[in-house]
Design a protein around this motif. Structure first.
Motif, mmCIF file in Angstrom:
data_model
loop_
_atom_site.group_PDB
_atom_site.id
_atom_site.type_symbol
_atom_site.label_atom_id
_atom_site.label_comp_id
_atom_site.label_asym_id
_atom_site.label_seq_id
_atom_site.Cartn_x
_atom_site.Cartn_y
_atom_site.Cartn_z
ATOM 1 N N LEU A 26 34.342 58.120 50.092
ATOM 2 C CA LEU A 26 33.104 57.709 49.174
ATOM 3 C C LEU A 26 31.913 57.624 50.064
ATOM 4 C CD1 LEU A 26 32.305 56.767 46.445
ATOM 5 C CD2 LEU A 26 33.084 54.161 47.234
ATOM 6 N N GLU A 27 32.025 57.287 51.154
ATOM 7 C CA GLU A 27 30.920 56.854 52.182
ATOM 8 C C GLU A 27 30.381 58.427 52.263
ATOM 9 O OE1 GLU A 27 29.129 54.209 53.009
ATOM 10 O OE2 GLU A 27 30.734 53.361 51.815
ATOM 11 N N TYR A 28 31.290 59.696 52.454
ATOM 12 C CA TYR A 28 30.689 60.495 52.704
ATOM 13 C C TYR A 28 30.086 61.305 51.542
ATOM 14 C CZ TYR A 28 30.888 65.734 53.422
ATOM 15 O OH TYR A 28 30.561 67.049 53.457
ATOM 16 N N ALA A 29 30.568 61.284 50.505
ATOM 17 C CA ALA A 29 29.840 61.618 49.397
ATOM 18 C C ALA A 29 28.607 60.976 49.146
ATOM 19 C CB ALA A 29 30.958 61.258 47.967
ATOM 20 N N LYS A 30 28.627 59.609 49.245
ATOM 21 C CA LYS A 30 27.216 59.135 48.933
ATOM 22 C C LYS A 30 26.225 59.447 49.869
ATOM 23 C CE LYS A 30 28.424 54.540 49.548
ATOM 24 N NZ LYS A 30 28.665 53.249 49.622
ATOM 25 N N GLY A 31 26.742 59.632 51.350
ATOM 26 C CA GLY A 31 25.745 60.174 52.361
ATOM 27 C C GLY A 31 25.246 61.677 51.984
ATOM 28 N N ARG A 32 26.203 62.310 51.215
ATOM 29 C CA ARG A 32 25.740 63.728 50.877
ATOM 30 C C ARG A 32 24.855 63.797 49.841
ATOM 31 N NH1 ARG A 32 24.408 68.202 52.049
ATOM 32 N NH2 ARG A 32 25.405 70.034 51.029
ATOM 33 N N SER A 53 25.856 69.576 46.068
ATOM 34 C CA SER A 53 27.043 68.563 47.027
ATOM 35 C C SER A 53 27.985 69.204 47.432
ATOM 36 C CB SER A 53 27.042 67.211 46.203
ATOM 37 O OG SER A 53 27.851 67.366 45.331
ATOM 38 N N GLY A 54 28.693 70.163 46.458
ATOM 39 C CA GLY A 54 29.916 70.742 46.712
ATOM 40 C C GLY A 54 31.003 69.397 46.378
ATOM 41 N N LEU A 55 30.678 68.525 45.848
ATOM 42 C CA LEU A 55 31.768 67.364 45.623
ATOM 43 C C LEU A 55 32.415 67.755 44.383
ATOM 44 C CD1 LEU A 55 29.602 64.601 46.347
ATOM 45 C CD2 LEU A 55 31.317 65.530 48.003
ATOM 46 N N SER A 56 33.674 67.186 44.025
ATOM 47 C CA SER A 56 34.354 67.483 42.826
ATOM 48 C C SER A 56 33.663 66.354 41.798
ATOM 49 C CB SER A 56 35.755 67.037 42.915
ATOM 50 O OG SER A 56 35.995 65.522 43.196
ATOM 51 N N GLN A 57 33.936 66.705 40.618
ATOM 52 C CA GLN A 57 33.305 65.797 39.518
ATOM 53 C C GLN A 57 33.620 64.453 39.673
ATOM 54 O OE1 GLN A 57 31.199 66.875 36.796
ATOM 55 N NE2 GLN A 57 30.873 64.721 36.694
ATOM 56 N N ASN A 58 34.951 64.143 39.994
ATOM 57 C CA ASN A 58 35.425 62.460 40.206
ATOM 58 C C ASN A 58 34.648 61.948 41.363
ATOM 59 O OD1 ASN A 58 37.042 62.520 37.924
ATOM 60 N ND2 ASN A 58 38.990 63.198 39.200
ATOM 61 N N ALA A 59 34.678 62.912 42.484
ATOM 62 C CA ALA A 59 33.978 62.421 43.528
ATOM 63 C C ALA A 59 32.510 61.917 43.235
ATOM 64 C CB ALA A 59 34.163 63.298 44.928
ATOM 65 N N PHE A 60 31.854 63.137 42.704
ATOM 66 C CA PHE A 60 30.494 62.854 42.390
ATOM 67 C C PHE A 60 30.257 61.720 41.676
ATOM 68 C CE2 PHE A 60 26.665 63.887 40.040
ATOM 69 C CZ PHE A 60 25.594 64.258 40.919
ATOM 70 N N ASP A 61 30.972 61.501 40.414
ATOM 71 C CA ASP A 61 30.777 60.405 39.616
ATOM 72 C C ASP A 61 30.840 58.922 40.359
ATOM 73 O OD1 ASP A 61 30.169 62.274 37.608
ATOM 74 O OD2 ASP A 61 31.962 61.763 36.780
ATOM 75 N N ALA A 66 28.575 54.130 42.895
ATOM 76 C CA ALA A 66 28.468 53.204 43.786
ATOM 77 C C ALA A 66 27.018 53.034 44.494
ATOM 78 C CB ALA A 66 29.294 53.935 44.906
ATOM 79 N N ILE A 67 26.282 54.200 44.379
ATOM 80 C CA ILE A 67 25.023 54.001 44.753
ATOM 81 C C ILE A 67 24.074 53.430 43.871
ATOM 82 C CG2 ILE A 67 22.842 55.643 44.991
ATOM 83 C CD1 ILE A 67 24.487 57.831 45.991
ATOM 84 N N GLN A 68 24.366 53.346 42.531
ATOM 85 C CA GLN A 68 23.663 52.637 41.376
ATOM 86 C C GLN A 68 24.125 51.084 41.577
ATOM 87 O OE1 GLN A 68 24.870 54.547 37.823
ATOM 88 N NE2 GLN A 68 23.196 56.056 38.154
ATOM 89 N N GLU A 69 25.439 50.839 41.692
ATOM 90 C CA GLU A 69 25.783 49.388 42.001
ATOM 91 C C GLU A 69 25.032 48.758 43.286
ATOM 92 O OE1 GLU A 69 29.770 49.181 42.302
ATOM 93 O OE2 GLU A 69 30.105 49.838 40.269
ATOM 94 N N GLU A 70 24.921 49.600 44.471
ATOM 95 C CA GLU A 70 24.071 49.246 45.516
ATOM 96 C C GLU A 70 22.687 48.794 45.419
ATOM 97 O OE1 GLU A 70 24.916 51.994 48.783
ATOM 98 O OE2 GLU A 70 27.001 51.523 48.729
ATOM 99 N N ALA A 71 22.047 49.684 44.632
ATOM 100 C CA ALA A 71 20.666 49.589 44.151
ATOM 101 C C ALA A 71 20.532 48.388 43.490
ATOM 102 C CB ALA A 71 20.009 50.811 43.465
ATOM 103 N N GLY A 72 21.527 48.041 42.356
ATOM 104 C CA GLY A 72 21.364 47.023 41.687
ATOM 105 C C GLY A 72 21.684 45.556 42.602
ATOM 106 N N ASP A 73 22.346 45.627 43.378
ATOM 107 C CA ASP A 73 22.700 44.393 44.333
ATOM 108 C C ASP A 73 21.255 44.412 45.188
ATOM 109 O OD1 ASP A 73 25.254 44.314 43.560
ATOM 110 O OD2 ASP A 73 26.132 45.307 45.279
ATOM 111 N N VAL A 74 20.987 45.257 45.696
ATOM 112 C CA VAL A 74 19.504 45.223 46.580
ATOM 113 C C VAL A 74 18.287 44.484 45.734
ATOM 114 C CG1 VAL A 74 17.769 46.442 47.660
ATOM 115 C CG2 VAL A 74 20.342 46.937 48.175
ATOM 116 N N GLN A 75 18.458 44.989 44.355
ATOM 117 C CA GLN A 75 17.296 44.401 43.523
ATOM 118 C C GLN A 75 17.576 42.853 43.230
ATOM 119 O OE1 GLN A 75 17.369 46.942 40.090
ATOM 120 N NE2 GLN A 75 16.081 48.818 41.219
#
Length: 82
Positions: A26-32, A53-61, A66-75
């Motif tokens: 998950l960290e790899y996918a977010k970083g990519r 990104s070269g990620l699968s649909q599930n990994a991308f989703d 996770a990125i959106q949740e982190e952004a919401g937590d920061v706000q």
């Protein structure tokens, strides 16, 4: 024509204890995704982002959620601090 590699080798890192361990997928996918967005100067569609990104649909989703949740937590933290 784009060909998607179906096998992605995760990079290996050394953790704080000096143990060699693979990067969390998950960290790899977010970083990519963040890397592609940071290097892209123009708007990009979600489909094109996934293709690059070269990620699968599930990994991308999962990474996008996770990125959106982190952004919401920061706000939320910023509002609490004010």
């Amino acid at each position: 024509m784009r060909v998607k590699d179906t096998h992605i080798d995760l990079p290996i890192t050394v953790n704080a204890e000096g143990l060699i361990c693979p990067v969390d997928p998950l960290e790899y996918a977010k970083g990519r995704i963040r890397q592609i967005l940071a290097n892209n100067k123009e708007a990009i569609t979600q489909e094109e982002l996934m293709a690059r990104s070269g990620l699968s649909q599930n990994a991308f989703d999962a990474a996008c959620r996770a990125i959106q949740e982190e952004a919401g937590d920061v706000q939320a933290d910023q509002k609490t601090a004010v």
